[in-house]
Enzyme design. Structure first.
Site, PDB file in Angstrom:
ATOM      1  N   GLU A   1     -10.435  19.313  -1.157  1.00 51.05           N
ATOM      2  CA  GLU A   1     -10.012  18.143  -1.911  1.00 51.05           C
ATOM      3  C   GLU A   1     -10.482  18.262  -3.364  1.00 51.05           C
ATOM      4  O   GLU A   1     -11.645  18.586  -3.634  1.00 51.05           O
ATOM      5  CB  GLU A   1     -10.630  16.912  -1.238  1.00 51.05           C
ATOM      6  CG  GLU A   1     -10.280  15.581  -1.834  1.00 51.05           C
ATOM      7  CD  GLU A   1     -10.901  14.430  -1.036  1.00 51.05           C
ATOM      8  OE1 GLU A   1     -10.551  13.279  -1.312  1.00 51.05           O
ATOM      9  OE2 GLU A   1     -11.741  14.704  -0.145  1.00 51.05           O
TER      10      GLU A   1
ATOM     11  N   LYS B   1      -3.271  11.224  -1.082  1.00 44.67           N
ATOM     12  CA  LYS B   1      -4.180  10.642  -0.090  1.00 44.67           C
ATOM     13  C   LYS B   1      -3.788   9.194   0.165  1.00 44.67           C
ATOM     14  O   LYS B   1      -3.491   8.443  -0.767  1.00 44.67           O
ATOM     15  CB  LYS B   1      -5.610  10.733  -0.612  1.00 44.67           C
ATOM     16  CG  LYS B   1      -6.695  10.424   0.406  1.00 44.67           C
ATOM     17  CD  LYS B   1      -8.061  10.783  -0.174  1.00 44.67           C
ATOM     18  CE  LYS B   1      -9.192  10.570   0.818  1.00 44.67           C
ATOM     19  NZ  LYS B   1     -10.498  11.001   0.256  1.00 44.67           N
TER      20      LYS B   1
ATOM     21  N   CYS C   1      -8.969  14.396   3.713  1.00 43.82           N
ATOM     22  CA  CYS C   1     -10.288  13.863   4.057  1.00 43.82           C
ATOM     23  C   CYS C   1     -10.249  12.565   4.874  1.00 43.82           C
ATOM     24  O   CYS C   1     -10.053  12.593   6.078  1.00 43.82           O
ATOM     25  CB  CYS C   1     -11.123  13.680   2.796  1.00 43.82           C
ATOM     26  SG  CYS C   1     -12.905  13.575   3.148  1.00 43.82           S
TER      27      CYS C   1
END
Length: 637
Positions: free
Chosen positions: A44, A113, A166
């Site tokens: 990330e 995300k 994540c």
């Protein structure tokens, strides 16, 4: 193409030093491309560092990240490899924590995300916007216009993957589930997960469970210890899991660039999904409906294949896990029998004891069932039935085991009855063919059935899963019983279960007998023995090594693997034991026998399923008894 080679990378970096980070990424990309990796995953925000904090508001940092991305895109132009890396992406006046998917000088897509952690040590909402579909499905980055943006499924034809970032993994409802339902066989997760005491175990379990739940593979790459340590420490945790199993993992906390590679078994994933009706019928969460992005690799070379293929997939490698598995299996077998006896209001069982592995295991399962029910062992009628091929070794082991346990031991020779039957049907006793062998097997079964009628008992079958797969049993002979406790126990596992009794549950003379049973070659003892009482009929000399057949059976039944793939896997798993010609020879035997012997399985008696493989016609295998094996054999020619 059955396998795809992927890599998970945690590059060395400097916080907010985009040029340095870009160069480290390019070093890894170059190295992995030479290794014929097809997909390389970076963490990330790998271009900027995850811990840049309020520097994400700097236009200079964002523009440098976009310039660096352009250089990496150009670097991939002549590479037959997908590169997935994290960077901040500007869109409609907002900043998105994003993954760029690059291939051959193009951006295949940008995945933002969707779940931003903003609790405890995390403050991502300070800088980034959580994506939802109102933010559109296309994004412009520099000279690249109309790039697919949002929920995306990337298809190379030979494999399909999705991307999440994540916290998306840690969310209650994660994108990966819906991406998997839309065809993604691999999920790539770009992460920056800091370390806390015990967190790595939790993270590993979460990745494992997600891969199992999604019936797929999950590749995870986290930021490393060169991130800022102002308040947190990162470890560069790299993981590759497939269907609930970790197939690659690094040693964390490397201060240098680190990576792992793994071969993901795409065919296995597809086989699991074809069989799993829950997966097939699950609806996709509308929030995560994905656009499809297609691309093509130029080749799929399997180079330096180093995936560990377990030669004994039915038997755990870890000794403690093996003991735990043995206890579980024996509990299932014994309680299955307990239920059957209670249902029939019976206390007596009848079993033929040969002194071999299968009948020994079946007897010990009966013993455990009687312990549960509080029934004396004298209610177990154990019958040894010596014939033309019975050796003194197996005969004595059968007698001693039964005497030491205190069963109702009976000895009935089948020699005279078999000779009489030969005369009745006009068979020459010197012709040692299938008739010669099957007369003996059916004579033994008749004795057991009739004693069961006389005693008000049931006959407990001793045949195992491997014998059923090969049809290595006599129809209406040892193929038949009233309850088959070993029906889903493969031969390779039978041995370990008997060993468990020898090592864990018995001592003294019983333990000594079990040890000798374990050391006795496998044989039906139906052909005459040698002059020195030696065995002349060895099962594995006739049908092949059981460890090979169990391997073939496992991968065919569990994953629907094609026989060419099974051959490839077997050659890798047994490379130090058998040459390719030997493996190929016995695989052809397996194919022929598996299809021609289905009629025996179609009429098999009840018995408990204890593992993931069963050949019961009422359970896992509904196959016509007259199916041809030609199509399958042709693939091996």
């Amino acid at each position: 193409m059955d396998y795809i080679k992927i890599s998970s990378v945690s590059p060395k970096l400097k916080v907010a030093d985009v040029h340095y980070n870009k160069e480290e990424i390019l070093k890894s990309v170059s190295q992995l491309a030479r290794s014929k990796v097809k997909v390389a995953l970076f963490p990330e925000l790998a271009l900027t560092s995850y811990t840049a904090s309020d520097l994400f508001f700097s236009v200079d940092l964002l523009e440098e990240a976009e310039k660096a991305l352009e250089e990496i895109i150009e670097f991939t132009r002549n590479l037959d490899m997908v590169v997935i890396l994290g960077l901040p992406a500007r869109h409609e006046g907002r900043l998105f924590n994003s993954a760029a998917v690059l291939f051959e000088g193009e951006i295949l897509g940008i995945v933002p995300k969707q779940n931003l952690p903003n609790y405890n040590e995390f403050y991502e909402s300070r800088w980034f916007t959580a994506y939802n579909t109102t933010h559109g499905h296309q994004i412009d980055l520099g000279d690249h216009k109309g790039i697919p943006f949002g929920n995306l499924v990337f298809s190379a034809g030979e494999y399909t993957f999705g991307v999440e970032i994540c916290e998306d993994l840690f969310a209650t409802v994660s994108p990966s589930s819906s991406l998997s339902l839309q065809g993604a066989e691999i999920i790539f997760n770009l992460s920056a997960s800091n370390e806390l005491a015990g967190k790595s175990e939790y993270r590993r379990d979460l990745v494992k469970i997600t891969s199992a739940k999604n019936l797929g593979a999950y590749v995870y790459a986290s930021a490393g210890p060169n991130e800022s340590t102002t308040d947190l420490v990162f470890s560069g945790h790299l993981l590759v899991c497939e269907y609930g199993t970790v197939i690659a993992e690094n040693d964390r906390f490397s201060m240098e660039s680190d990576h792992i590679t793994a071969f993901i078994d795409i065919a296995r994933i597809r086989g699991e999904r074809l069989r799993n009706t829950t997966f097939r019928n699950e609806a996709v969460n509308p929030q995560y409906l994905a656009d499809k992005v297609s691309f093509r690799h130029h080749s799929y070379e399997v180079v330096d294949f180093d995936r560990k293929i377990d030669p004994h997939p039915f038997v755990p490698n870890n000794p403690e896990e093996r003991k735990k598995r043995a206890r579980e299996i024996l509990n299932i077998q014994s309680h299955g029998l307990v239920k059957r006896l209670q249902h029939l209001h019976m206390k007596k069982t009848v079993i033929g004891i040969s002194g071999g592995l299968d009948s020994t295991l079946a007897l010990l399962v009966i013993v455990k069932a009687y312990n549960i029910m509080g029934i004396p062992y004298e209610n177990i009628v154990t019958v040894t039935m010596p014939g033309f091929g019975t050796t003194d070794r197996t005969y004595q082991n059968a007698l001693e085991l039964c005497r030491e346990l205190g069963t109702d031991l009976r000895e009935i020779s089948i020699v005279e009855a078999s000779l009489l039957h030969f005369r009745d049907i006009g068979h020459d006793k010197n012709v040692h063919d299938a008739t010669y062998e099957n007369v003996q097997a059916r004579e033994r079964t008749q004795i057991l059935m009739d004693i069961a009628n006389k005693e008000g008992a049931i006959v407990i079958g001793t045949g195992d899963l491997s014998e059923l797969a090969l049809g290595w049993c006599t129809y209406n002979g040892d193929q038949m019983s009233m309850y088959g406790v070993n029906a889903s126990i493969p031969k390779s596992l039978v041995r370990y279960l008997v060993r468990y009794f020898y090592e864990e549950e018995f001592t003294g003379r019983i333990s000594e007998v079990l040890k000798d049973v374990l050391e006795t070659p496998v044989s039906p003892e139906l052909l005459p023995k040698g002059k020195e009482d030696e065995l002349l009929q060895m099962t594995e000399d006739i049908v092949g090594p059981y460890e090979l057949h169990d391997f073939f059976l496992y991968h065919y039944m569990k994953y629907g693997a094609g026989y060419k793939k099974i051959l490839f896997m077997a050659e890798a798993a047994f490379k130090d034991l058998y040459d390719p010609e030997t493996i190929g020879k016995w695989l052809k035997v397996f194919v022929k026998r598996f299809y021609t012997q289905q009629f025996k399985r179609s009429a098999m008696p009840d018995g408990p399923k204890v593992g993931s493989i069963s050949l019961s016609p009422r359970g896992d295998l509904r196959m016509p008894s007259d199916a041809s094996y030609n199509t399958f054999m042709d693939t091996l020619e």
